[in-house]
Design an enzyme around this catalytic site. Structure first.
Site, mmCIF file in Angstrom:
data_model
loop_
_atom_site.group_PDB
_atom_site.id
_atom_site.type_symbol
_atom_site.label_atom_id
_atom_site.label_comp_id
_atom_site.label_asym_id
_atom_site.label_seq_id
_atom_site.Cartn_x
_atom_site.Cartn_y
_atom_site.Cartn_z
ATOM 1 N N HIS A 40 0.831 -1.202 0.000
ATOM 2 C CA HIS A 40 0.000 0.000 0.000
ATOM 3 C C HIS A 40 0.868 1.254 0.000
ATOM 4 O O HIS A 40 1.907 1.318 0.659
ATOM 5 C CB HIS A 40 -0.921 0.005 1.216
ATOM 6 C CG HIS A 40 -2.120 0.872 1.040
ATOM 7 N ND1 HIS A 40 -2.066 2.249 1.143
ATOM 8 C CD2 HIS A 40 -3.413 0.561 0.737
ATOM 9 C CE1 HIS A 40 -3.271 2.752 0.918
ATOM 10 N NE2 HIS A 40 -4.113 1.749 0.676
ATOM 11 N N HIS A 41 0.408 2.267 -0.736
ATOM 12 C CA HIS A 41 1.147 3.518 -0.849
ATOM 13 C C HIS A 41 1.247 4.247 0.486
ATOM 14 O O HIS A 41 2.122 5.090 0.688
ATOM 15 C CB HIS A 41 0.478 4.421 -1.889
ATOM 16 C CG HIS A 41 1.451 5.117 -2.788
ATOM 17 N ND1 HIS A 41 2.567 5.774 -2.323
ATOM 18 C CD2 HIS A 41 1.469 5.272 -4.137
ATOM 19 C CE1 HIS A 41 3.223 6.313 -3.334
ATOM 20 N NE2 HIS A 41 2.586 6.021 -4.444
ATOM 21 N N ALA A 42 0.343 3.951 1.420
ATOM 22 C CA ALA A 42 0.428 4.550 2.749
ATOM 23 C C ALA A 42 1.572 3.964 3.554
ATOM 24 O O ALA A 42 2.014 4.562 4.544
ATOM 25 C CB ALA A 42 -0.883 4.351 3.504
#
Length: 468
Positions: free
Chosen positions: A135-137
């Protein structure tokens, strides 16, 4: 527990059913010559023995009093994160890319650390593939790809001693490679930076904006602003389905073209993309009269230092209104030269403020998918430097590393590429419903190189031979 940053929270808040916000890489690997028939099975079993995870791969999302935190999971389950699959016959790249299209469209389960790794066998030529999404987070795209490369060795034997990615430590950098221009998400950081530098630091920002307006009013074709991108078929709300296309092109061919025009390899790549997108839009009777505009990360470093990252988003047109390939490349080069000169005149805090003011009028619609007049950009094109020598993973030679990035509402196509040794690996991800037959862009990219080679009077073979 560690609270999420403003940007990390934004990636979680902006995620929707049709818009998963994870990034990935597809590695195509050549097993050793003496590999047994069950090599992939044995490798998968070895991976399953790696039941520990280090940050950020053991970070699980929790919410307390309305605030998101990362906490270290004490019940890490490798079965949730590692998957062994086999391609259906005949096991061509077509089947592999179709599989990646499907698995990349699936969301990561927020009850677990937000990543998953797939080992894929069944390619007819005996190669295997590793697809890793996160995930980009949790980790940005560039950091994730670099992490994968750090788990590889210079030779087959050395690579066997390196742990799998989830057991390898990584460190987050200060700058992030986002799937869209992000200065508005860094507003607090920007204001603090300008405040520390004093009121006088705002003067260069205002001067740069004023100069850009003057250049635009004067009709300078190299100046692109955030209000000139035309509406196109790429600028629609997306569905949850994906189409992934990937292919490698010779760096020697690109460098030969760049040398002839006094351009960079990135200029040539952008011109190639412009040519391919022009052809695709013509085939779909959808070519706008104005040129498409791309958001392009560029280096703003003004010295020869090697520490830190100095990267900003530039807006460049892709010359899709120009039929002649050489003229198109010159126009794209002029636009990128203008951008680099403008961005390097500002320090990092000033640069974030400049980008925030430049993109602010249209950023809300871009983030939310609400159509409000003209779009900010038509497409995102990122060029990431990769390894300059052969690498090996778990005894297998790396034959290609193809980025699988993010598409969002109003930007239905993302082109990311990695320069690797003698190749440039392109990864194109798009909305399957919005962009029919998107895989044809691979053929159009090859045609665009041939067009430019004809323009300078060399062949592909001559370019490769000269490089060697």
């Amino acid at each position: 527990m560690k609270p999420l940053s403003l940007i990390d929270n934004a990636f979680l808040l902006l995620e929707q059913r049709q818009q998963p916000l994870h990034v990935a890489a597809l590695c195509v690997l050549q097993p050793p010559p003496d590999a047994p028939p069950d090599f992939a099975y044995r490798l998968a079993e070895r991976m399953r023995q790696s039941t520990g995870a280090v940050p950020p791969f053991n970070h699980r999302l929790v919410r307390r009093a309305g605030i998101n935190f990362w906490e270290e999971a004490d019940d890490f389950d490798i079965a949730q994160h590692f998957v062994h699959l086999a391609l259906p016959k005949p096991g061509r790249m077509r089947e592999l890319l179709a599989m990646i299209s499907r698995v990349h469209a699936a969301h990561l389960d927020r009850a677990y650390p937000l990543w998953r790794c797939y080992l894929i066998e069944g390619l007819a030529d005996g190669r295997i593939a590793l697809y890793f999404k996160i995930h980009h987070a949790l980790v940005d795209g560039v950091a994730g790809i670099r992490l994968l490369m750090k788990t590889m060795g210079p030779d087959a034997e050395a690579s066997l001693a390196i742990p799998p990615p989830w057991e390898a430590y990584t460190r987050r950098g200060g700058k992030r490679s986002l799937p869209l221009p992000s200065p508005a998400l860094r507003g607090v950081e920007t204001l603090r930076g300008l405040a520390r530098q004093g009121v006088a630091s705002a003067a260069p920002v205002w001067h740069r904006l004023s100069q850009s307006r003057r250049d635009k009013r004067a009709g300078d074709p190299a100046c692109v602003d955030a209000a000139q991108a035309p509406r196109s078929i790429f600028n629609q709300n997306i569905s949850g389905s994906r189409r992934f296309a990937a292919q490698s092109y010779s760096r020697a061919r690109v460098k030969a073209i760049a040398a002839h025009f006094g351009a960079t390899s990135n200029d040539v790549v952008l011109a190639m993309c412009g040519s391919a997108l022009r052809r695709y839009l013509i085939d779909n009777n959808a070519l706008p009269s104005d040129p498409l505009v791309a958001a392009v990360p560029v280096s703003t470093r003004s010295d020869d230092g090697t520490s830190g990252n100095e990267v900003a988003f530039a807006l460049t047109h892709l010359g899709t209104h120009i039929a002649d390939p050489a003229e198109r490349l010159c126009a794209v080069k002029g636009c990128m030269d203008y951008n680099k000169a403008a961005l390097r005149s500002l320090n990092p805090a000033q640069l974030y403020a400049y980008e925030g003011l430049l993109f602010a009028p249209s950023l809300f619609g871009l983030l939310t998918g609400q159509r409000r007049g003209r779009t900010v950009v038509n497409v995102v094109i990122s060029h990431v430097p990769g390894p300059s020598e052969d690498l090996y993973w778990q005894g297998c030679r790396l034959d290609g590393i193809y980025p699988v990035s993010v598409v969002i509402h109003q930007i239905a196509l993302n082109i990311t590429l990695i320069s690797r040794n003698g190749e440039i690996d392109f990864g194109l991800i798009g909305c399957r419903r919005t962009l029919p037959h998107m895989q044809r862009l691979l053929d159009y990219l090859e045609e665009s190189i041939v067009e430019l080679e004809k323009a300078i009077g060399v062949t592909a073979a001559e370019a490769v031979t000269e490089e060697a």
